[in-house]
Design an enzyme around this catalytic site. Structure first.
Site, PDB file in Angstrom:
ATOM      1  N   CYS A  96     -21.428  73.475  -6.143  1.00 17.85           N
ATOM      2  CA  CYS A  96     -22.947  73.025  -5.603  1.00 17.85           C
ATOM      3  C   CYS A  96     -23.690  72.689  -6.394  1.00 17.85           C
ATOM      4  CB  CYS A  96     -23.503  74.138  -4.603  1.00 17.85           C
ATOM      5  SG  CYS A  96     -24.911  73.806  -3.958  1.00 17.85           S
ATOM      6  N   HIS A 138     -20.694  72.188   4.221  1.00 13.76           N
ATOM      7  CA  HIS A 138     -21.301  72.796   3.223  1.00 13.76           C
ATOM      8  C   HIS A 138     -22.819  72.223   3.221  1.00 13.76           C
ATOM      9  CE1 HIS A 138     -21.445  73.642  -1.297  1.00 13.76           C
ATOM     10  NE2 HIS A 138     -22.642  72.699  -1.091  1.00 13.76           N
ATOM     11  N   GLU A 139     -22.842  70.789   3.776  1.00 16.14           N
ATOM     12  CA  GLU A 139     -24.168  70.317   3.616  1.00 16.14           C
ATOM     13  C   GLU A 139     -25.222  70.688   4.676  1.00 16.14           C
ATOM     14  OE1 GLU A 139     -25.307  69.241   0.894  1.00 16.14           O
ATOM     15  OE2 GLU A 139     -23.195  68.793  -0.278  1.00 16.14           O
ATOM     16  N   HIS A 142     -26.564  74.030   3.985  1.00 16.32           N
ATOM     17  CA  HIS A 142     -27.902  73.841   3.165  1.00 16.32           C
ATOM     18  C   HIS A 142     -29.008  73.681   4.133  1.00 16.32           C
ATOM     19  CE1 HIS A 142     -26.964  74.137  -0.841  1.00 16.32           C
ATOM     20  NE2 HIS A 142     -26.246  73.088  -0.883  1.00 16.32           N
TER      21      HIS A 142
END
Length: 180
Positions: A96, A138-139, A142
């Site tokens: 990341c 993953h994004e 966030h």
């Protein structure tokens, strides 16, 4: 386009839940352009707006550029959401831009179905698998204030956070390594 600073742990902004984008405006397109420039410069394959201190639900991604063949396939995802996920899982080593120099294996659903709006304001549904599935999950994490280290053991996560907290107290600034 402008390069933006990528915030890193332990910055508390990374734990914020990002707000939906109301309209695809010129400002949103400019933010996406800034995100692409920042992501390519880092270099990375995905970036959530919160990583540049913009708490809105916008992701940029380019998985083709990772192959190093000089080609690009920039994609922007506005208000992305996972609307379905496989029970089958897959493990990928993740890194990341907000946690530089640290990588860990993370288990996630192998395939997901996503819904998002593009920069032209069109809504899409799409199936993702492989690296695309991992990266989009993953994004989206966030955007929800979740980091990939939240998917590893509590002990490993504590060690990583301690390293970055100590560095922040000493004023050390992590800068992602440039690749040739």
């Amino acid at each position: 386009m402008a390069l933006r600073e990528i915030i890193i742990v332990p910055d508390k902004q990374l734990r914020l839940t990002s707000k939906p984008v109301e309209t695809v405006s010129p400002e949103v397109r400019k933010l996406a352009d800034d995100m692409f420039e920042t992501m390519y410069d880092a270099p990375g394959i995905g970036l959530a707006a919160i990583q540049i201190a913009e708490p809105v639900r916008l992701i940029t991604m380019d998985l083709v550029r990772k192959e190093g063949n000089g080609k690009t396939e920039p994609r922007a995802f506005i208000n992305p959401e996972i609307i379905g996920a496989s029970t089958e899982t897959r493990v990928y080593e993740e890194g990341c831009l907000s946690i530089p120099e640290y990588y860990a294996e993370v288990e996630r659903p192998a395939q997901v179905r996503i819904r998002y709006t593009d920069l032209d304001g069109h809504v899409h549904e799409e199936d993702a698998d492989g690296l695309f599935a991992t990266c989009i999950q993953h994004e989206i994490d966030h955007l929800n204030g979740t980091l990939f280290i939240d998917h590893i053991s509590r002990l490993k996560r504590a060690l990583v956070m301690r390293k970055f907290e100590k560095a922040a107290k000493r004023g050390y600034k992590f800068v992602p390594a440039k690749t040739a």
